[in-house]
Every structure is written in structure tokens, then in C-alpha cells.
Design a protein around this motif. Structure first.
Motif, PDB file in Angstrom:
ATOM      1  N   GLY A 107      -6.984   4.650  -5.541  1.00 28.23           N
ATOM      2  CA  GLY A 107      -7.104   3.653  -4.482  1.00 28.23           C
ATOM      3  C   GLY A 107      -6.624   2.268  -4.849  1.00 28.23           C
ATOM      4  O   GLY A 107      -6.700   1.352  -4.040  1.00 28.23           O
ATOM      5  N   ASN A 164      -9.497   4.682   6.801  1.00 31.00           N
ATOM      6  CA  ASN A 164      -8.780   4.636   5.527  1.00 31.00           C
ATOM      7  C   ASN A 164      -9.659   3.937   4.499  1.00 31.00           C
ATOM      8  O   ASN A 164     -10.104   2.821   4.725  1.00 31.00           O
ATOM      9  CB  ASN A 164      -7.459   3.863   5.703  1.00 31.00           C
ATOM     10  N   THR A 204       0.823  -1.204   0.000  1.00 31.55           N
ATOM     11  CA  THR A 204       0.000   0.000   0.000  1.00 31.55           C
ATOM     12  C   THR A 204       0.858   1.255   0.000  1.00 31.55           C
ATOM     13  O   THR A 204       0.553   2.215  -0.707  1.00 31.55           O
ATOM     14  CB  THR A 204      -0.911   0.019   1.250  1.00 31.55           C
ATOM     15  N   LYS A 255      -9.212   3.326   0.910  1.00 30.55           N
ATOM     16  CA  LYS A 255      -8.545   2.406  -0.009  1.00 30.55           C
ATOM     17  C   LYS A 255      -9.331   2.082  -1.281  1.00 30.55           C
ATOM     18  O   LYS A 255      -9.246   0.964  -1.797  1.00 30.55           O
ATOM     19  CB  LYS A 255      -8.178   1.113   0.718  1.00 30.55           C
ATOM     20  N   GLY A 256     -10.103   3.002  -1.802  1.00 32.52           N
ATOM     21  CA  GLY A 256     -10.554   2.850  -3.188  1.00 32.52           C
ATOM     22  C   GLY A 256     -11.928   2.257  -3.442  1.00 32.52           C
ATOM     23  O   GLY A 256     -12.387   2.249  -4.565  1.00 32.52           O
ATOM     24  N   TYR A 293      -5.353   9.286  -6.689  1.00 33.49           N
ATOM     25  CA  TYR A 293      -6.421   8.904  -5.755  1.00 33.49           C
ATOM     26  C   TYR A 293      -7.400   7.902  -6.384  1.00 33.49           C
ATOM     27  O   TYR A 293      -8.601   8.052  -6.294  1.00 33.49           O
ATOM     28  CB  TYR A 293      -7.168  10.139  -5.241  1.00 33.49           C
ATOM     29  N   THR A 342      -9.675  12.280   3.064  1.00 36.43           N
ATOM     30  CA  THR A 342     -10.913  11.724   2.521  1.00 36.43           C
ATOM     31  C   THR A 342     -12.065  12.172   3.418  1.00 36.43           C
ATOM     32  O   THR A 342     -11.847  12.687   4.518  1.00 36.43           O
ATOM     33  CB  THR A 342     -10.881  10.185   2.535  1.00 36.43           C
ATOM     34  N   ALA A 363     -10.038   8.077  -2.999  1.00 37.08           N
ATOM     35  CA  ALA A 363      -9.079   7.796  -1.935  1.00 37.08           C
ATOM     36  C   ALA A 363      -7.800   7.235  -2.526  1.00 37.08           C
ATOM     37  O   ALA A 363      -7.807   6.638  -3.604  1.00 37.08           O
ATOM     38  CB  ALA A 363      -9.654   6.767  -0.956  1.00 37.08           C
ATOM     39  N   ALA A 364      -6.711   7.419  -1.808  1.00 38.93           N
ATOM     40  CA  ALA A 364      -5.471   6.700  -2.094  1.00 38.93           C
ATOM     41  C   ALA A 364      -5.330   5.608  -1.041  1.00 38.93           C
ATOM     42  O   ALA A 364      -6.030   5.611  -0.036  1.00 38.93           O
ATOM     43  CB  ALA A 364      -4.288   7.655  -2.042  1.00 38.93           C
ATOM     44  N   GLY A 365      -4.413   4.690  -1.294  1.00 33.67           N
ATOM     45  CA  GLY A 365      -4.202   3.615  -0.319  1.00 33.67           C
ATOM     46  C   GLY A 365      -3.799   4.130   1.044  1.00 33.67           C
ATOM     47  O   GLY A 365      -4.103   3.518   2.059  1.00 33.67           O
TER      48      GLY A 365
END
Lengths: 244, 586
Positions: free
Chosen positions: B240, B399, B107, B401-402, B238, B196, B367-369
Motif C-alpha cells: 500500500g 480503496n 498511485t 491504500k495501505g 500489497y 481487498t 492493500a495496494a494503492g
């Protein structure tokens, strides 16, 4: 066109062009009202139905699976029925491919049974296991209801499926609950939500249902613009086919 | 018969993150390095190109970038009383293969561990008394302090362009950062990623409750970045698709982007791909290793590769296995507590709670990881454990995560598993829910260890590594405590529905992903009776053999371990420069 991967502006520009091109492609909407409950508007039908023909399943196996999928995913205001969504085709192709043939699965014996937390422990490939389960479920159904699963009335079928998932139908020879929960149910969820490339989720119907925008998802600007707000791209998701 | 090759100076087993970092330090000083990697070249394949890079089924569900379990897996038993069975398809953790190793599908979360972690036994005994650590809990000091590692953390963060906000600059606590952070000489090389919606919710709630939320230290590049070696990262988009994926935007910091391009240009560096190491040659009487044996997977031929220095830089399990197979060091015996190889095997203790907000758009796909928010008040030894009956703790995180739809959906408790109601719940909640997660410590226990399986073998005919592991009382009590704290935070948000917050419980379950942070088995330490390698990662019994990576960590903290693993690898690179010049005990 070769965008500079280290130049986010150039990249975004390229991807936006791709997205625009895809968005202008016509959507062929049809009607699929036959088995929708009365009083609700059917959703737009798939641009194309599932590809005809199975690679792995026999007609009897397909009969049970199709009935199960149409029970688990009935035609309603949200999606067409499971078969029309391509769910049976997805599962058939998975069984006929790497997954079904046990690629990436450690398959050396001996094969004693273990506690469930150790995971799947049978010498069968997933395809063989699937078919063994269909046979065992068919026998269990005949024992409980005197007929094949696909011949059951909806309420009976629902009861049978509940019992199957709750481990109530196991006999000493085949663990039907583990089969349904460990193999069939994950395949069902994957069939609904995987990229339509694999034959299920036709017309991205499940992605539209939940509002997943698919790919390419270059959200550096969207992050701030749509944080906490409805995201417009969710209504028209993009899949691998849209960029191929 | 294996073909004997020309001797090399340093041979590294495994071509992942640690090999890249060590090779960078060695080749810069003109020392030749040969890396043997079982996998191939992962770049420029479908895994990192649109549109297939975004294929959740292929890369995530079917583990397209993960070790092939048909070739090599691990067996498990929950206690010495059980017989082990092979885990035929592991879901709990995901080793990588190919150049870059798990660094391709990680990640990117890059913490430094707390300042006290390298001296954890000293810390806990001085805070809670000499008897605070139960005899069956094998916590031990590393023998190297955080202060010695700080410059290496700093270098690694620069090499990998880590995005974040400092919480402790030279002892000065910084607003917006983690107040529990170990002191750092420099800010992060890049500013943190954007918040986020879920992160904003945790931030507001945590602040209301008096906690100090902060953003993750991210190996997802918040901007465009050029590292000290001239290698570049693009800006994160972003999407994810980080964890289990390669990054098509070249925005995730990886060995493949940030180490190997420079190394491959250096004449002192060679990496042989598709070369699976079968064993280490050990001259017991001479107290040294003489080289390694491997099979070239492209030809099937076996080779003997002599070396002055051998470094084991493979995944946790493989490092232990190579030592056990060669009989280097005494095998750990849980009955007598004697022996070292296989001891201090630890996992990481995770739990979660789902939150549902009908009126808020969480948009999990934005979102990003690593674009998460954390609080650290209940992590590790950041809080007073007096009277609690356990040691350790965890970070509480929001978090996203996509939001990938196969594995990233949540429905409220009581939702049917199929039918219109199931579909409606997915439609209602996909964009209106997220999970708080706890990632918590796992301390070494006398009964958790690695050895060789007596029955099952891999595709090369070698024994599988056998895990004897279960969640022990300390971890279960700790998880109960941290999960309750997390649940209280969940209820303090404006969530309309809060799902059950279930702490981690025995038995260890291989069927659900928990964490790839598997540590120990070849622990470092100051005492050869309780450690495999010295604080300089030098083997006690064979001074020209070194071990690096997660396998040397004697315990697991409530943080991702990449930071300390990388710092230790860079330090080993510098140590090896000295060792090659003047071999001896470091």
C-alpha cells in the motif's frame, strides 16, 4: 544477499528471513504501573524510555507540553502516558529539525492575514510559532485559571484544552485555536503513530494498540490468507529499527 | 550572461511521464531529444529501499518526494475580488520533481476516460440541448476523438503493464469490467489485482443494488511483467505504499522503471538533471520559439539552449507560467472572456464517507494503492442529467491504500480528540473501518483561471503562478448528488456506523489533500480563440512550440487523467516525428 527485485518469490523468501530474525529478538518487558488507573493491567512498558534531554524546548515550554501530552495521552490500559511514549521527545526533535526550522515552507513576504483555507500565513518558523503559542497559552491559562497549565487539576486542564481547541481562548494578538489545531494536534498524532525512529511511539505502543503491523509488509500471500480475518502480524509490528 | 549552447532538434521542458513517452517515439526514429529536468535522479535512494521506504512521516506527511514549496509555490484567491496569498505549504495537491516527475510518487490508477469525453460539448448539447451548458461553463471539444487515441492507450497500457479487467472489448460488454468503459481493442496486459475486504463489501452491496462494480485499472503490477521494450515489473506485494512513495518492489509502473532505462541507452537521448528552466525564447515576429533558458542548479550558471522544436512537458502550472512569462499567446481575461492562456483551469471534486464494521476485519494494510473497486453509474455523463440542474458526476470507490497509521485512521463521529476514549476508538476501529470515496468531474468555469501573481516570487525571482479558483455551483450541486448516492450505498452495506457524507463545498481548502489532478490553463481545442494549442498540441501562435500534459485537458473528468495524458503524449511523439521531417501546421 541480493534478492532479484523482479523475482517475487526470491524477495519474499528474503524478507521472511529478515522478519524471522527480528521476531526472535528478546523483548525486555518492564512495569510502569505508577500512574496507571487502579484496576486495569498496565501494558508492557517500553523496552527503553524516551531519550532524556530536549533539543529545542526550554524547561518551561517542556513543562506545558509534557502536561498537555499526558492529558491527551493518559496512562491507561492502552498505553503509558504521553511523555513515557516519547511524544514530547518526538515533538521537540521535529521542532529542532527541518520541519521546525521551516524547510519546505514558502517564507517570502508580505504577510497579510488570509482566510484559513489559504493555510498558515505567519512569518514565524514552525518552531518559533510553537513557542509563541506556548507563551500565549500560558498567559491565557493564567488569565482563566490563575496558574500555569501544568499546575491545573485534571478537570481544569481538560476544560482549558477543550476551550483551546474550540477557539474560545483567542485574544486579538494570537490565534490560539489555529495554533493548537493547525500545529500542536497534528504533531501529537504524528508523535503517536510515526515510526519510533523519530522518538515517539516508543516500543511501537500505538501501532500495537491499533493493530498496524508496520513494515516490511510484503502481503502478496497475506492478502488472500488473511482477508477478512485477524492478521497475526498486527500483534508484533516491525519498525525501521527492526531492520537496521 | 547566459552561455549559448549548441542547437538541438527537440528540447523538452520537464523530465516526467510525458517527456519519457515523447522521447521514446522520437528517438526510436533517430531524432535527437534533450530533456531539461529541474530535479535529480530519484533512484536507489532511501525513498525506494527498505526499511526507510516505508516511512510514513518522511514521504507522506512531510512530502519527501514532492516539489519544495520553499523554492516554488502557487498563490490562491477564491475570486477576482480577493487578493491572493501564497500557499506556503500546499497539502491539496502534490507535484513531483526529479527524473520521472510525479510518476515516481503516483498511485498508478490508469483509466481511459469515457468515449464521449474528448467531444464533451458535442455530447452534452446533443443529449440535453444547445442551452444545456451555461455560458459561464467553458466546456469544449478537444478536436481529437477517442478513436484516434485508442491505439495510443493500448500502447501505453502495454508499456506500463496495466492490470485490470476489460469492460468493453470492441463494443462487447464484458462481465466483471466497467460497462461504461470506452471500447478497447485488447484486454488489459495483466489480470486485475486481488480484491481487498473493503472492495468485496462494495462489490456485494453494489451488485445487490443493481450496479456493476469493477476493479481498478492498476499501474501496480498484478504479476511479473516484461513490457514491449524488454523492461520489467516485479509483482505487487500489497504493502500500500504507492501514493506519495516510490515502490521498493519495482512493481509500480513508473517512467523511471519503464521508459528511462531504454532511453538512457539511446545515443539520440539526453536528459540534463538539476536544470531549472527559466524561460522560453519567443521570436514574435517570426512566429516561432528559438529555444529555452535554464540555470544549472549544480553550478548556478545560466544557459541558453537553442532548439528547432520546444515541448512544454512540465506540471500544469509551469506550462502556463512559461507561456505567460514569454508572452506567447494572449493571456485569458475573465471579464471579456477573451484570451486563452490560463483559461479552463480545473481541479477535481472529491468527497468521502466513513464506514465502521465491528464484526468485519477490514485490515487496511492488506492493500495496494490501486486494489480498489469502483462503480461508474454516477460518473461524468454516464447517467441522465435531465432536470438535475448540474452536469458531471463521479466514480464511487472503495480503496484502502495501505492503512498507514498517521493519516489512515478513522474514528466514528463524536469520538473525543484525545484521551483514553480517543485511544480506545482508534484501537476499536482501525482494522474495522474504511472510506467510500467519490472522485468527480470539475468543469471549466469562466472565473477559474491561472495568471502570474503580481506580488510573490519564487526562489528564482520569477512570479508565482496565481490560481483564481473556487468550487462553483455546478460542481457543488454535482457533489451533493454523487455524495448522496454514495451515502445510500454506505447505508446498504452492513456497516454499523456510517459517518457523515459531506459534499464538497466552497471555499476551496488548500489544507487537506484532495487530488493532484490539476488540469487546464493551456487547453487544447479547434478554435484559437478558446484554446492555446491545436488538437495536435501545437501552439497556434508558434508552430514549433508544443504543450503536453494535464494542462492541455480542457476539463477534468471523474477519472484519474494519466491515461489520456499518456495517450496524447505518445501521439505527440509520433506527430513530432512527422513535424521534424517536414515542419508546418500539423
Amino acid at each position: 544477499m541480493t534478492p532479484d527485485k523482479n523475482d517475487p518469490q526470491g524477495r519474499r523468501g528474503f524478507l521472511r528471513q529478515v522478519a524471522l530474525a527480528a521476531a526472535t529478538a528478546p523483548l525486555t518487558a518492564g512495569l510502569l504501573a505508577a500512574d496507571a488507573p487502579a484496576g486495569v493491567a498496565p501494558p508492557p512498558a517500553p523496552a527503553a524510555g524516551p531519550l532524556p534531554g530536549y533539543a529545542s524546548l526550554s524547561p518551561d515550554e517542556a513543562g506545558l507540553l509534557e502536561a498537555m501530552l499526558n492529558l491527551m495521552c493518559p496512562a491507561d490500559q492502552l498505553t503509558p502516558n504521553g511523555v513515557d511514549c516519547g511524544l514530547a521527545v518526538f515533538i521537540d526533535r521535529q521542532l529542532a529539525g527541518d520541519f521546525g526550522r521551516g524547510a519546505r515552507l514558502y517564507r517570502q513576504g508580505p504577510w497579510p492575514a488570509g482566510r484559513p483555507e489559504l493555510g498558515y500565513q505567519l512569518p514565524l518558523t514552525p518552531e518559533q510559532y510553537f513557542k509563541a503559542g506556548v507563551a500565549a497559552a500560558t498567559a491565557a491559562c493564567r488569565k482563566a485559571h490563575g496558574k500555569r497549565f501544568e499546575e491545573l487539576a485534571p478537570a481544569e486542564a481538560e476544560t482549558f484544552l477543550q476551550d483551546l481547541a474550540a477557539d474560545k481562548l483567542d485574544d486579538s494578538h494570537f490565534a490560539l485555536g489555529a495554533w493548537f489545531n493547525g500545529l500542536v494536534y497534528p504533531l501529537f498524532e504524528q508523535a503517536c503513530f510515526a515510526d519510533p525512529l523519530y522518538g515517539g511511539n516508543i516500543n511501537k505502543v500505538f501501532w500495537k494498540m491499533v493493530g498496524y503491523p508496520g513494515l516490511p509488509a510484503t502481503h502478496a500471500n497475506d492478502m488472500l490468507e488473511f482477508r477478512g480475518k485477524p492478521f497475526p502480524g498486527a500483534a508484533d509490528p516491525k519498525s525501521i529499527a527492526d531492520f537496521s | 550572461m547566459a552561455t549559448r549552447l549548441k542547437k538541438r532538434t527537440v528540447v523538452i521542458v520537464g523530465g516526467g511521464l510525458t517527456a519519457g513517452l515523447i522521447s521514446r517515439q522520437l528517438t526510436a526514429q533517430g531524432i535527437e531529444v534533450l530533456v531539461l529536468e529541474r530535479g535529480g535522479n530519484p533512484s536507489n535512494g532511501a525513498a525506494e529501499k527498505l526499511p526507510n521506504q516505508r516511512d510514513e512521516l518522511r514521504w507522506d506527511v512531510r512530502q519527501g518526494l514532492v516539489q519544495d514549496w520553499a523554492v516554488q509555490t502557487y498563490s490562491l484567491r477564491h475570486s477576482r475580488k480577493d487578493s491572493a496569498l501564497p500557499v506556503r505549504r500546499m497539502e491539496a495537491f502534490l507535484p513531483g520533481e526529479g527524473r520521472g516527475g510525479a510518476g515516481n510518487h503516483w498511485t498508478g490508477i490508469t483509466w481511459r476516460w469515457p468515449e464521449y469525453d474528448p467531444a464533451l460539448r458535442t455530447r452534452l448539447e446533443s443529449r440535453y440541448g444547445k442551452t444545456a451548458i451555461a455560458p459561464e461553463i467553458l466546456i469544449q471539444d478537444w478536436g481529437v476523438g477517442y478513436a484516434e487515441l485508442e491505439s495510443y492507450h493500448d500502447l501505453f497500457e502495454k508499456l506500463f503493464g496495466i492490470s485490470g479487467k476489460a469492460g468493453n472489448l470492441n463494443g462487447q460488454i464484458q462481465a466483471g469490467g466497467n460497462p461504461f468503459e470506452a471500447p478497447r481493442r485488447n484486454e488489459y496486459p495483466q489480470p486485475p489485482l486481488e480484491f481487498t475486504e473493503a472492495g468485496l463489501i462494495l462489490k456485494a452491496t453494489a451488485e445487490k443494488l443493481g450496479y456493476k462494480p469493477f476493479r481498478m485499472a492498476a499501474g501496480n503490477s498484478s504479476g511479473t511483467y516484461t513490457n514491449p521494450d524488454g523492461l520489467k515489473l516485479g509483482a505487487c506485494q500489497y504493502c500500500g505504499h504507492c501514493d506519495r512513495f516510490m515502490c521498493e518492489a519495482k512493481a509500480k509502473a513508473t517512467p523511471e522503471l519503464l521508459l528511462f532505462p531504454v532511453l538512457l541507452e539511446r545515443p539520440q537521448f539526453e536528459i540534463r538533471l538539476n536544470c531549472h528552466v527559466l524561460g522560453v525564447d519567443y521570436d514574435r515576429d517570426g512566429r516561432r520559439v528559438t529555444g529555452v533558458r535554464y540555470v544549472d542548479l549544480l553550478t548556478g550558471e545560466e544557459y541558453e539552449q537553442p532548439a528547432d522544436v520546444v515541448v512544454l512537458g512540465a506540471f500544469t502550472m509551469t506550462n502556463a507560467k512559461l507561456l505567460l512569462m514569454a508572452g506567447i499567446g494572449e493571456k485569458y481575461d475573465p471579464v471579456t472572456g477573451k484570451g486563452v492562456v490560463g483559461r479552463n483551469f480545473c481541479y477535481q471534486t472529491s468527497s468521502l464517507v466513513n464506514l465502521f464494521f465491528p464484526d468485519r476485519w477490514i485490515n487496511p494494510f492488506l492493500a495496494a494503492g490501486c486494489s480498489g473497486v469502483n462503480i461508474d453509474e454516477f460518473n461524468a455523463d454516464n447517467f441522465d442529467h435531465t432536470g438535475l440542474g448540474f452536469l458531471g458526476g463521479g466514480a464511487i470507490t472503495a480503496n484502502l491504500k495501505g492503512g498507514m497509521p498517521i493519516r489512515g485512521r478513522r474514528v466514528p463521529p463524536g469520538t473525543p480528540r484525545w484521551g483514553t476514549a480517543w485511544k480506545q476508538a482508534n484501537a476499536d476501529w482501525y482494522s474495522h473501518s474504511f472510506a467510500l470515496t467519490a472522485q468527480a468531474t470539475c468543469y471549466p468555469h469562466r472565473e477559474n483561471f491561472l495568471d502570474l501573481d503580481p506580488t510573490y516570487t519564487d526562489a528564482f525571482g520569477q512570479p508565482l503562478v496565481r490560481m483564481t479558483f473556487d468550487w462553483q455551483k455546478n460542481e457543488m450541486r454535482m457533489s451533493e448528488y454523487v455524495t448522496k448516492k454514495m451515502e445510500a450505498i454506505a447505508h446498504a452495506t452492513d456497516a454499523k456506523i456510517v459517518g457523515p457524507a459531506v459534499p464538497r463545498k466552497s471555499p476551496f481548502d488548500t489544507r487537506a489533500y484532495q487530488s493532484t489532478h490539476i488540469v487546464g490553463g493551456t487547453p487544447m481545442g479547434t478554435d484559437p480563440r478558446t484554446s492555446v494549442v491545436s488538437p495536435h498540441l501545437q501552439h497556434w501562435d508558434a508552430p514549433n512550440l508544443f504543450v503536453v500534459g494535464a494542462s492541455v485537458l480542457p476539463h477534468n473528468s471523474g477519472y484519474n487523467p494519466t491515461g489520456p495524458i499518456a495517450a496524447l503524449a505518445l501521439r505527440l511523439g509520433d506527430d513530432l516525428v512527422r513535424y521534424v521531417g517536414k515542419p508546418g501546421r500539423l
